[in-house]
Design a protein around this motif. Structure first.
Motif, PDB file in Angstrom:
ATOM      1  N   LEU A   7       0.885  -1.164   0.000  1.00 42.71           N
ATOM      2  CA  LEU A   7       0.000   0.000   0.000  1.00 42.71           C
ATOM      3  C   LEU A   7       0.922   1.212   0.000  1.00 42.71           C
ATOM      4  N   HIS A   8       0.888   1.947  -1.081  1.00 43.35           N
ATOM      5  CA  HIS A   8       1.935   2.905  -1.440  1.00 43.35           C
ATOM      6  C   HIS A   8       1.380   4.316  -1.597  1.00 43.35           C
ATOM      7  N   HIS A   9       2.230   5.281  -1.241  1.00 39.59           N
ATOM      8  CA  HIS A   9       1.945   6.693  -1.489  1.00 39.59           C
ATOM      9  C   HIS A   9       3.172   7.258  -2.199  1.00 39.59           C
ATOM     10  N   ALA A  10       3.011   7.629  -3.458  1.00 36.52           N
ATOM     11  CA  ALA A  10       4.133   7.999  -4.322  1.00 36.52           C
ATOM     12  C   ALA A  10       4.940   9.187  -3.802  1.00 36.52           C
ATOM     13  N   GLN A  11       4.344  10.068  -3.030  1.00 35.96           N
ATOM     14  CA  GLN A  11       5.062  11.239  -2.538  1.00 35.96           C
ATOM     15  C   GLN A  11       5.843  10.969  -1.260  1.00 35.96           C
ATOM     16  N   CYS A  12       5.733   9.759  -0.724  1.00 37.99           N
ATOM     17  CA  CYS A  12       6.390   9.408   0.537  1.00 37.99           C
ATOM     18  C   CYS A  12       7.718   8.716   0.246  1.00 37.99           C
ATOM     19  N   SER A  13       8.815   9.257   0.756  1.00 38.43           N
ATOM     20  CA  SER A  13      10.133   8.662   0.500  1.00 38.43           C
ATOM     21  C   SER A  13      10.262   7.280   1.121  1.00 38.43           C
ATOM     22  N   THR A  14       9.657   7.046   2.260  1.00 38.38           N
ATOM     23  CA  THR A  14       9.725   5.725   2.889  1.00 38.38           C
ATOM     24  C   THR A  14       8.948   4.710   2.061  1.00 38.38           C
ATOM     25  N   SER A  15       7.845   5.122   1.491  1.00 40.53           N
ATOM     26  CA  SER A  15       7.060   4.252   0.632  1.00 40.53           C
ATOM     27  C   SER A  15       7.833   3.946  -0.657  1.00 40.53           C
ATOM     28  N   ARG A  16       8.464   4.952  -1.240  1.00 40.42           N
ATOM     29  CA  ARG A  16       9.285   4.729  -2.436  1.00 40.42           C
ATOM     30  C   ARG A  16      10.451   3.798  -2.111  1.00 40.42           C
ATOM     31  N   HIS A  17      11.001   3.919  -0.912  1.00 39.16           N
ATOM     32  CA  HIS A  17      12.089   3.041  -0.471  1.00 39.16           C
ATOM     33  C   HIS A  17      11.628   1.579  -0.493  1.00 39.16           C
ATOM     34  N   ALA A  18      10.423   1.318  -0.047  1.00 36.39           N
ATOM     35  CA  ALA A  18       9.903  -0.058  -0.028  1.00 36.39           C
ATOM     36  C   ALA A  18       9.843  -0.627  -1.442  1.00 36.39           C
ATOM     37  N   LEU A  19       9.458   0.186  -2.418  1.00 30.91           N
ATOM     38  CA  LEU A  19       9.422  -0.293  -3.803  1.00 30.91           C
ATOM     39  C   LEU A  19      10.822  -0.583  -4.322  1.00 30.91           C
ATOM     40  N   THR A  20      11.777   0.264  -3.958  1.00 30.96           N
ATOM     41  CA  THR A  20      13.162   0.049  -4.359  1.00 30.96           C
ATOM     42  C   THR A  20      13.694  -1.250  -3.774  1.00 30.96           C
ATOM     43  N   VAL A  21      13.427  -1.483  -2.509  1.00 31.27           N
ATOM     44  CA  VAL A  21      13.878  -2.717  -1.856  1.00 31.27           C
ATOM     45  C   VAL A  21      13.231  -3.925  -2.515  1.00 31.27           C
ATOM     46  N   ALA A  22      11.955  -3.832  -2.823  1.00 33.27           N
ATOM     47  CA  ALA A  22      11.265  -4.941  -3.488  1.00 33.27           C
ATOM     48  C   ALA A  22      11.946  -5.281  -4.806  1.00 33.27           C
ATOM     49  N   GLU A  23      12.304  -4.258  -5.561  1.00 29.85           N
ATOM     50  CA  GLU A  23      12.998  -4.484  -6.831  1.00 29.85           C
ATOM     51  C   GLU A  23      14.369  -5.108  -6.587  1.00 29.85           C
ATOM     52  N   GLU A  24      15.099  -4.595  -5.594  1.00 28.77           N
ATOM     53  CA  GLU A  24      16.442  -5.102  -5.293  1.00 28.77           C
ATOM     54  C   GLU A  24      16.434  -6.571  -4.888  1.00 28.77           C
ATOM     55  N   VAL A  25      15.436  -6.998  -4.132  1.00 27.77           N
ATOM     56  CA  VAL A  25      15.398  -8.391  -3.665  1.00 27.77           C
ATOM     57  C   VAL A  25      14.613  -9.289  -4.621  1.00 27.77           C
ATOM     58  N   GLY A  26      14.086  -8.705  -5.692  1.00 30.46           N
ATOM     59  CA  GLY A  26      13.373  -9.489  -6.688  1.00 30.46           C
ATOM     60  C   GLY A  26      12.000  -9.964  -6.246  1.00 30.46           C
ATOM     61  N   ALA A  27      11.384  -9.226  -5.345  1.00 29.64           N
ATOM     62  CA  ALA A  27      10.057  -9.601  -4.852  1.00 29.64           C
ATOM     63  C   ALA A  27       8.993  -9.228  -5.881  1.00 29.64           C
ATOM     64  N   ASP A  28       8.054 -10.123  -6.069  1.00 24.03           N
ATOM     65  CA  ASP A  28       6.918  -9.880  -6.943  1.00 24.03           C
ATOM     66  C   ASP A  28       5.860  -9.158  -6.112  1.00 24.03           C
ATOM     67  N   VAL A  29       5.635  -7.878  -6.404  1.00 25.24           N
ATOM     68  CA  VAL A  29       4.703  -7.099  -5.596  1.00 25.24           C
ATOM     69  C   VAL A  29       3.622  -6.468  -6.459  1.00 25.24           C
ATOM     70  N   GLU A  30       2.475  -6.320  -5.840  1.00 24.19           N
ATOM     71  CA  GLU A  30       1.385  -5.535  -6.407  1.00 24.19           C
ATOM     72  C   GLU A  30       1.396  -4.209  -5.662  1.00 24.19           C
ATOM     73  N   VAL A  31       1.425  -3.120  -6.389  1.00 25.63           N
ATOM     74  CA  VAL A  31       1.435  -1.793  -5.780  1.00 25.63           C
ATOM     75  C   VAL A  31       0.026  -1.226  -5.823  1.00 25.63           C
ATOM     76  N   VAL A  32      -0.483  -0.862  -4.658  1.00 29.12           N
ATOM     77  CA  VAL A  32      -1.803  -0.249  -4.559  1.00 29.12           C
ATOM     78  C   VAL A  32      -1.624   1.166  -4.032  1.00 29.12           C
ATOM     79  N   GLN A  33      -1.966   2.133  -4.854  1.00 28.78           N
ATOM     80  CA  GLN A  33      -1.911   3.525  -4.419  1.00 28.78           C
ATOM     81  C   GLN A  33      -3.208   3.808  -3.672  1.00 28.78           C
ATOM     82  N   TYR A  34      -3.133   3.691  -2.355  1.00 28.51           N
ATOM     83  CA  TYR A  34      -4.342   3.687  -1.534  1.00 28.51           C
ATOM     84  C   TYR A  34      -5.061   5.028  -1.497  1.00 28.51           C
ATOM     85  N   LEU A  35      -4.417   6.102  -1.918  1.00 20.53           N
ATOM     86  CA  LEU A  35      -5.140   7.375  -1.990  1.00 20.53           C
ATOM     87  C   LEU A  35      -5.981   7.449  -3.263  1.00 20.53           C
ATOM     88  N   LYS A  36      -5.554   6.755  -4.306  1.00 18.09           N
ATOM     89  CA  LYS A  36      -6.331   6.701  -5.542  1.00 18.09           C
ATOM     90  C   LYS A  36      -7.409   5.626  -5.465  1.00 18.09           C
TER      91      LYS A  36
END
Length: 118
Positions: A7-36
């Motif tokens: 559950l992601h908020h694009a303007q949040c650096s900590t949230s963006r960090h989680a996506l970066t980590v997911a990519e780095e570890v090769g995790a298959d993730v679904e991103v839900v922009q919970y404000l949209k």
């Protein structure tokens, strides 16, 4: 189908960090922009039921929270937290990572990689 939802908020650096980590570890993730796409009350209660953190931790106590005249002691139970986040989705702490019957708030940042890998 993704193993983990973030559950992601694009303007949040900590949230963006989680996506970066997911990519780095090769995790298959679904991103839900919970404000949209805000979660409804039932979805929030299900999320809180999986959360390894306390329900109160899911609520951001930021300037918007204070500007609304809200009191943190009023938002400690699953129902109260869900009701608040339905009314004010922007008050949900982020990012939230969900996998199976487990969920965590990705703060501090060092919680993200172990959750995604484990």
């Amino acid at each position: 189908m993704s193993e983990t939802t973030i559950l992601h908020h694009a303007q949040c650096s900590t949230s963006r960090h989680a996506l970066t980590v997911a990519e780095e570890v090769g995790a298959d993730v679904e991103v839900v922009q919970y404000l949209k796409t805000p979660l409804d009350r039932d979805q929030l209660l299900e999320l809180i039921g999986k959360l390894e953190d306390s329900p109160a931790d899911l609520v951001r106590k930021d300037s918007f929270f204070k500007d609304q005249g809200l009191n943190a002691e009023d938002y400690t139970t699953p129902g109260a937290v869900a009701d608040l986040l339905v009314a004010h989705p922007r008050l949900m702490e982020r990012p939230v990572l969900v996998r199976g019957d487990r969920a965590i708030i990705g703060r501090p940042k060092d919680r993200v990689a172990p959750f995604l890998q484990g």
